[in-house]
Design an enzyme around this catalytic site. Structure first.
Site, PDB file in Angstrom:
ATOM      1  N   VAL A 188       6.997   6.673  11.643  1.00 46.83           N
ATOM      2  CA  VAL A 188       6.439   6.823  13.175  1.00 46.83           C
ATOM      3  C   VAL A 188       4.902   7.530  12.987  1.00 46.83           C
ATOM      4  O   VAL A 188       5.662   9.177  12.465  1.00 46.83           O
ATOM      5  CB  VAL A 188       7.923   7.788  13.885  1.00 46.83           C
ATOM      6  CG1 VAL A 188       6.512   7.634  15.288  1.00 46.83           C
ATOM      7  CG2 VAL A 188       8.968   6.927  14.066  1.00 46.83           C
ATOM      8  N   LYS A 206       8.061   1.667  17.423  1.00 48.44           N
ATOM      9  CA  LYS A 206       7.954   3.491  16.580  1.00 48.44           C
ATOM     10  C   LYS A 206       8.707   4.572  17.723  1.00 48.44           C
ATOM     11  O   LYS A 206       9.084   4.690  17.774  1.00 48.44           O
ATOM     12  CB  LYS A 206       6.468   3.550  16.345  1.00 48.44           C
ATOM     13  CG  LYS A 206       5.504   3.118  15.220  1.00 48.44           C
ATOM     14  CD  LYS A 206       4.685   3.554  15.413  1.00 48.44           C
ATOM     15  CE  LYS A 206       4.192   2.558  14.086  1.00 48.44           C
ATOM     16  NZ  LYS A 206       2.809   2.878  14.036  1.00 48.44           N
ATOM     17  N   ALA A 220       0.300  -1.332   0.416  1.00 43.61           N
ATOM     18  CA  ALA A 220      -0.182   0.103   0.261  1.00 43.61           C
ATOM     19  C   ALA A 220       1.070   1.701  -0.237  1.00 43.61           C
ATOM     20  O   ALA A 220       0.814   2.331  -0.845  1.00 43.61           O
ATOM     21  CB  ALA A 220      -0.965   0.353   1.261  1.00 43.61           C
ATOM     22  N   GLY A 270       4.426   1.588  -0.834  1.00 44.43           N
ATOM     23  CA  GLY A 270       4.769   2.003  -2.311  1.00 44.43           C
ATOM     24  C   GLY A 270       3.892   2.061  -2.836  1.00 44.43           C
ATOM     25  O   GLY A 270       4.376   2.952  -3.970  1.00 44.43           O
ATOM     26  N   GLU A 314      11.070   9.017   8.670  1.00 50.27           N
ATOM     27  CA  GLU A 314       9.451   9.787   9.303  1.00 50.27           C
ATOM     28  C   GLU A 314       8.056   9.784   8.796  1.00 50.27           C
ATOM     29  O   GLU A 314       7.378   9.272   9.978  1.00 50.27           O
ATOM     30  CB  GLU A 314       8.616  11.323   8.428  1.00 50.27           C
ATOM     31  CG  GLU A 314       7.680  12.234   8.952  1.00 50.27           C
ATOM     32  CD  GLU A 314       8.170  12.761  10.158  1.00 50.27           C
ATOM     33  OE1 GLU A 314       9.166  13.922  10.685  1.00 50.27           O
ATOM     34  OE2 GLU A 314       7.334  12.063  11.985  1.00 50.27           O
ATOM     35  N   GLY A 346      -1.756   4.507   6.539  1.00 49.79           N
ATOM     36  CA  GLY A 346      -2.991   4.141   5.838  1.00 49.79           C
ATOM     37  C   GLY A 346      -2.097   4.589   4.051  1.00 49.79           C
ATOM     38  O   GLY A 346      -0.287   5.333   4.785  1.00 49.79           O
ATOM     39  N   GLY A 383      10.912   8.218 -16.678  1.00 47.60           N
ATOM     40  CA  GLY A 383      10.428   7.501 -15.673  1.00 47.60           C
ATOM     41  C   GLY A 383       9.129   6.497 -15.619  1.00 47.60           C
ATOM     42  O   GLY A 383       9.141   6.111 -17.056  1.00 47.60           O
ATOM     43  N   ASP A 439       3.970  -2.824  17.447  1.00 45.73           N
ATOM     44  CA  ASP A 439       4.189  -1.834  16.242  1.00 45.73           C
ATOM     45  C   ASP A 439       4.489  -0.494  17.116  1.00 45.73           C
ATOM     46  O   ASP A 439       5.591   0.602  16.761  1.00 45.73           O
ATOM     47  CB  ASP A 439       2.475  -1.585  15.540  1.00 45.73           C
ATOM     48  CG  ASP A 439       2.698  -0.728  14.508  1.00 45.73           C
ATOM     49  OD1 ASP A 439       1.695   0.389  14.887  1.00 45.73           O
ATOM     50  OD2 ASP A 439       3.058  -0.456  13.610  1.00 45.73           O
TER      51      ASP A 439
END
Lengths: 331, 331
Positions: free
Chosen positions: B142, B214, B10, B12, B139, B315, B50, B210
């Site tokens: 976490v 973090k 999700a 990537g 970033e 997400g 690309g 999880d």
């Protein structure tokens, strides 16, 4: 980094006191009529050792001056970053605006705590940066310790649809106390003045001007950040803001609101198109109903939903923390 | 910047889809067994144009592959930043760890969404960065969209005394629903699984692993950030964390808490010395009692009081937003 701190009020003094802890050196300090410039930073040779922060702050407290030099000497000193911490002025935003352009013309950086130039002359500042090897940052102009500007930058202004929040601690303190105690505005204002939370002339805060300047700054960040060519950006100034303050919020409004689980907060909102500040009904236990002098910034994003950042919006050390964060980002 | 995206889950896929909006170009994508590398980025000459983001994402959805190349080809491609978005693994944190060091050995940058290397091998990562012209950022490991790591960095880790918060949306959703509906854990877990908020095997989330990873990452940031020489820093791994999850929180505990205006949240806390995750009583209407899948990060600072940042902790687009923010900071 070597810092020239222009402005010796609460913020300037805190920057002088805290710079060393962040690994920076203060080489010059100026207030409105005096300055101190460290040996070695004054262009006369010698090793720069920095001013003595405690001595400068003590001298200002006891004698009302920072040194025997002239403010022009501070502007001409050998610094990496000029910290603009003089009082906010509107319109031409002087003398702060010229302090910043002086630094940029010398290809140095400038970090602002002074809202004036960023709110009233954003386009001129951008042009000065484009012509310089130096850059400007101004996190401290919005929300004190809250990293509002850098968070919007990192998300990218083109992906931020709106920024809103409680941006003035004085007005928020007054509304919080009115709601909590069922007291009227005049009574709570007097209390706030006794506590030093409100000034003798509180208009800048209670009329919403301070919050509006912060929203104008955010609108400029959103507007200029969304386009590639600054010439295509809409520039905002305080005149563009639709502003209502809290003087006319009656105690009865807060009591009525409470019956519905709501309260009143002075909410500022900026998009790339509009700037509005007004008292608004918000849920009593909701995110925007921060208490006392706290501030909150709510950022609406295109791909990451809503971010809320709350914390201390004002204060010498808090604002200095934002200034020194900006200095770190310029290294 | 030219990005090589390693990992086509999700996160990537969202990075591939959103990179263009941030002005970046995806030159390679790899999943666990396949890859696609753009012409011009494959070392065979030609202009890099690309990959076609929509085509790659569609191909993965329809055929389960991203292309006809080999993952090694993606690692060898001509990119500026490698995005490490493969599933979190513990212990040696492979293969993610080696993806990152491969990039650094080539003097390229790496941005991680994968918590494994940052939580379990922080010291090795720091050493690899010290030997490279490239840098790493993480970033996205976490708090999803919440700028936890960069805010701690800007305040400076030496000025942050603790970071705590609600860092796992699955556990928070379950506790929120248990409190709101008076239901037991098993019932709400089933609901969460139906909604896709909890996995078929939810242990990683509900056992606190999880959240603990973090917090371990934050503890490493605080610990290494407070010293000049990495050799002086205490390195944290998951083994150092004191972790309790939410499986044994009975519905009765939430009902009792509610009688006192409190509720239960799975709270993780990191200092430069300790890492703890456990269910804790918090005020029902207080800052830490975020609802549903929201996360909140609370940063205690030396000079600027407490900062609270809440938002979507997980997400695809949210996490991709954090990844692309990091890419922007590396430019």
């Amino acid at each position: 980094m070597k810092l020239a701190v222009i402005g010796a009020g609460a913020v300037g003094r805190s920057v002088v006191e805290l710079a060393g802890e962040h690994g920076h050196e203060v080489v010059a300090v100026a207030d409105s009529s005096t300055a101190v410039v460290a040996d070695g930073a004054d262009g006369r040779g010698g090793d720069a050792v920095g001013v003595d922060p405690d001595a400068v702050v003590a001298r200002k407290a006891e004698r009302g001056i920072v040194g025997d030099d002239d403010p022009e000497d501070a502007l001409a000193a050998d610094y990496d970053v000029l910290v603009e911490a003089t009082p906010t002025t509107l319109g031409d935003a002087e003398p702060g605006f010229s302090h910043v352009t002086t630094a940029l013309e010398r290809d140095r950086h400038a970090v602002l705590a002074n809202k004036g130039p960023v709110a009233e002359r954003f386009g001129d500042l951008r042009a000065a940066v484009d012509d310089s090897d130096g850059d400007i940052r101004f996190e401290a102009t919005v929300g004190g310790a809250i990293p509002a500007v850098s968070t919007v930058e990192d998300i990218e202004p083109g992906h931020v649809t709106a920024v809103r929040g409680v941006l003035n601690g004085t007005a928020n303190f007054i509304l919080t106390r009115m709601a909590a105690e069922g007291l009227d505005y005049d009574h709570v204002l007097a209390e706030a003045q006794d506590l030093g939370v409100a000034e003798a002339d509180p208009s800048f805060d209670v009329d919403g001007t301070d919050a509006a300047l912060k929203c104008v700054i955010l609108a400029n960040v959103l507007s200029f950040g969304a386009v590639d060519d600054p010439a295509d950006a809409r520039e905002f100034t305080l005149d563009d803001a639709d502003v209502s303050g809290i003087r006319d919020v009656p105690g009865s409004a807060l009591r009525l609101a409470a019956e519905d689980g709501q309260t009143v907060r002075l909410i500022g909102e900026a998009t790339g198109e509009t700037v509005r500040v007004a008292p608004r009904l918000v849920p009593e236990n909701g995110t925007l109903a921060v208490s006392g002098t706290q501030n909150i910034v709510q950022i609406e994003t295109s791909h990451a939903g809503r971010l809320n950042i709350s914390g201390r919006g004002a204060g010498g050390p808090e604002t200095a923390s934002a200034v020194l964060g900006d200095v770190g980002r310029l290294e």
